[in-house]
Every structure is written in structure tokens, then in C-alpha cells.
Design a protein around this motif. Structure first.
Motif, mmCIF file in Angstrom:
data_model
loop_
_atom_site.group_PDB
_atom_site.id
_atom_site.type_symbol
_atom_site.label_atom_id
_atom_site.label_comp_id
_atom_site.label_asym_id
_atom_site.label_seq_id
_atom_site.Cartn_x
_atom_site.Cartn_y
_atom_site.Cartn_z
ATOM 1 N N SER A 162 1.016 -1.386 0.185
ATOM 2 C CA SER A 162 -0.321 0.267 -0.339
ATOM 3 C C SER A 162 0.952 1.212 0.076
ATOM 4 N N TYR A 163 2.249 1.100 0.668
ATOM 5 C CA TYR A 163 2.920 2.543 0.071
ATOM 6 C C TYR A 163 3.762 2.718 -0.577
ATOM 7 N N GLY A 164 3.539 1.118 -1.531
ATOM 8 C CA GLY A 164 3.514 0.840 -3.786
ATOM 9 C C GLY A 164 5.177 0.452 -3.195
ATOM 10 N N ILE A 165 5.693 0.003 -1.896
ATOM 11 C CA ILE A 165 7.479 -1.067 -2.013
ATOM 12 C C ILE A 165 6.881 -2.126 -3.068
ATOM 13 N N GLY A 166 7.750 -2.180 -3.296
ATOM 14 C CA GLY A 166 8.072 -3.210 -3.875
ATOM 15 C C GLY A 166 9.729 -3.856 -4.174
ATOM 16 N N ASN A 167 10.060 -4.980 -5.015
ATOM 17 C CA ASN A 167 10.680 -5.938 -5.395
ATOM 18 C C ASN A 167 11.931 -5.138 -5.312
ATOM 19 N N ASN A 168 13.606 -4.692 -4.541
ATOM 20 C CA ASN A 168 14.657 -4.408 -4.675
ATOM 21 C C ASN A 168 14.258 -2.811 -3.950
ATOM 22 N N ALA A 169 13.178 -2.592 -3.415
ATOM 23 C CA ALA A 169 13.121 -1.164 -2.988
ATOM 24 C C ALA A 169 14.058 -0.576 -2.077
ATOM 25 N N GLU A 170 14.607 0.978 -2.134
ATOM 26 C CA GLU A 170 14.733 1.211 -0.705
ATOM 27 C C GLU A 170 14.576 2.062 -0.034
ATOM 28 N N LEU A 171 14.983 1.006 1.590
ATOM 29 C CA LEU A 171 14.174 1.900 2.766
ATOM 30 C C LEU A 171 15.859 2.682 3.260
ATOM 31 N N SER A 172 15.146 3.551 4.292
ATOM 32 C CA SER A 172 15.858 4.414 5.162
ATOM 33 C C SER A 172 15.420 5.018 6.124
ATOM 34 N N PHE A 173 16.262 4.810 7.406
ATOM 35 C CA PHE A 173 15.803 5.451 8.564
ATOM 36 C C PHE A 173 15.665 7.302 8.486
ATOM 37 N N GLN A 174 14.517 7.488 9.126
ATOM 38 C CA GLN A 174 14.652 9.144 9.313
ATOM 39 C C GLN A 174 14.290 9.489 10.990
#
Length: 194
Positions: A162-174
Motif C-alpha cells: 500500500s506504500y508502493g514498496i516492491g522488490n529491490n526498493a530502498e528504505l531508510s531511517f529518518q
């Protein structure tokens, strides 16, 4: 290429694997120092662990499995198998020090599942590098968001899709900002005067 479950592989290692798939050499699966006088019940716990480690290291020397680490856990094996079967996706988490961790989660995972996978990946990385594995995750999640693009993953029950996260997506901390609309408490006078 036929996929094996961890249990089936371990059974083949223990039984000598008279027949194996084309990708796994049966001679490497056979126990090396097995004596016919010892049966399965007479092995001590330490001997069973050692034989299992020997069998796993022989399996991991196979060219098809050589990219796995020598001290792989059952959860890691399951997640790699799910990834190979297309049931899981790989996400990349960029930490504050620009180190990137690869995290494997199932496709229908929630943000809560992702948070738990991040915790496991960080603890696993710390233990492999010889660092302390105790991390106050309550403090981490109280002070940081997981972010995808510009979106903060605030709803723990929402699916990551639902956030648009798919395979090989890059996440980070904020870092979370302090609440600026908090009412400031008046300073107390410690000398008793007004």
C-alpha cells in the motif's frame, strides 16, 4: 533445478543420500567419518551438532549454494527459498552510516513484519561482525521512522504494498522530530521566591 527444504537436506546428510538431485553431488552428502558400530541413538548432542555442521558445509561447497554463509540459520534458509520461489521480495535498508542491509520479506507482509525483519537483519549483522547484539528496539522505533521515498511508514498494520514498496526498493531511517506543539512547563523556582 529442484529445490530442497532444509529438513529434506538434513535427512539426506544424515542418511548418506543414496540418491540426490542433479545439482547436488551425492558423494559430498555422505558422512565422512561414519562408523557402522555407532547408531543414531548413541551419538551425543555435540557430535550431532558437529556432524550437522560438516554436512551443511559440504552442501554449501556446492556451486549452486556457494553464495550462502557457512553459519546460516533455518530462518535464513526459509527466506532464501521463498525468494527463489517468488514468494518473497528483497528490500534494501540504508542506514545512517550509508551501510546497506538486504532484507527478505514475504510479498504480503505488513509494516510490522518489515520492522521485525529489520530487527533480525541488524542483530544478525552485529553478531556476524562480533558487535553487541543487544539493541533497545523500543528506543529505536520511538526515535526513528522507516521511510520509503518521502513516505513515513506510520501504520504498522498496513501492507507494504500500500506504500508502493516492491522488490529491490530502498528504505531508510529518518529521525522523528520532537513535538513542537507541546505545552512548555514553567520553570520552578528552587529558592522559594516568586
Amino acid at each position: 533445478l529442484e529445490h530442497y527444504s532444509y529438513t529434506k537436506i538434513m535427512m539426506e546428510v544424515g542418511n548418506g543420500a543414496s540418491s540426490a538431485s542433479p545439482s547436488v553431488d551425492a558423494s559430498r552428502l555422505a558422512p565422512s567419518n561414519s562408523s557402522p558400530s555407532k547408531d543414531k541413538e548413541s551419538l551425543s548432542h555435540v557430535e550431532v551438532i558437529e556432524k550437522s555442521k560438516e554436512g551443511i558445509s559440504r552442501l554449501l561447497s556446492d556451486p549452486f549454494l556457494s553464495d550462502l554463509s557457512k553459519d546460516i540459520s533455518l530462518d535464513e534458509v526459509k527466506s532464501v527459498l521463498a525468494l527463489e520461489q517468488g514468494k518473497a521480495i528483497t528490500l534494501h535498508l540504508r542506514r545512517f552510516d550509508d551501510e546497506v542491509l538486504s532484507i527478505i520479506v514475504m510479498q504480503g507482509s505488513t509494516v510490522h513484519d518489515l520492522v521485525k525483519a529489520v530487527e533480525k537483519a541488524v542483530v544478525r549483522r552485529c553478531s556476524k561482525n562480533g558487535l553487541t547484539t543487544y539493541i533497545s528496539w523500543r528506543s529505536v522505533w520511538r526515535n526513528h521512522w522507516l521511510v520509503y521515498g518521502q513516505q513515513k511508514l506510520t501504520d504498522r498494520n498496513a501492507k507494504i504494498v500500500s506504500y508502493g514498496i516492491g522488490n529491490n526498493a530502498e528504505l531508510s531511517f529518518q529521525k522523528k522530530l520532537r513535538r513542537e506543539n507541546k505545552a512548555k512547563r514553567p520553570k520552578r523556582n528552587t529558592f522559594g521566591g516568586p
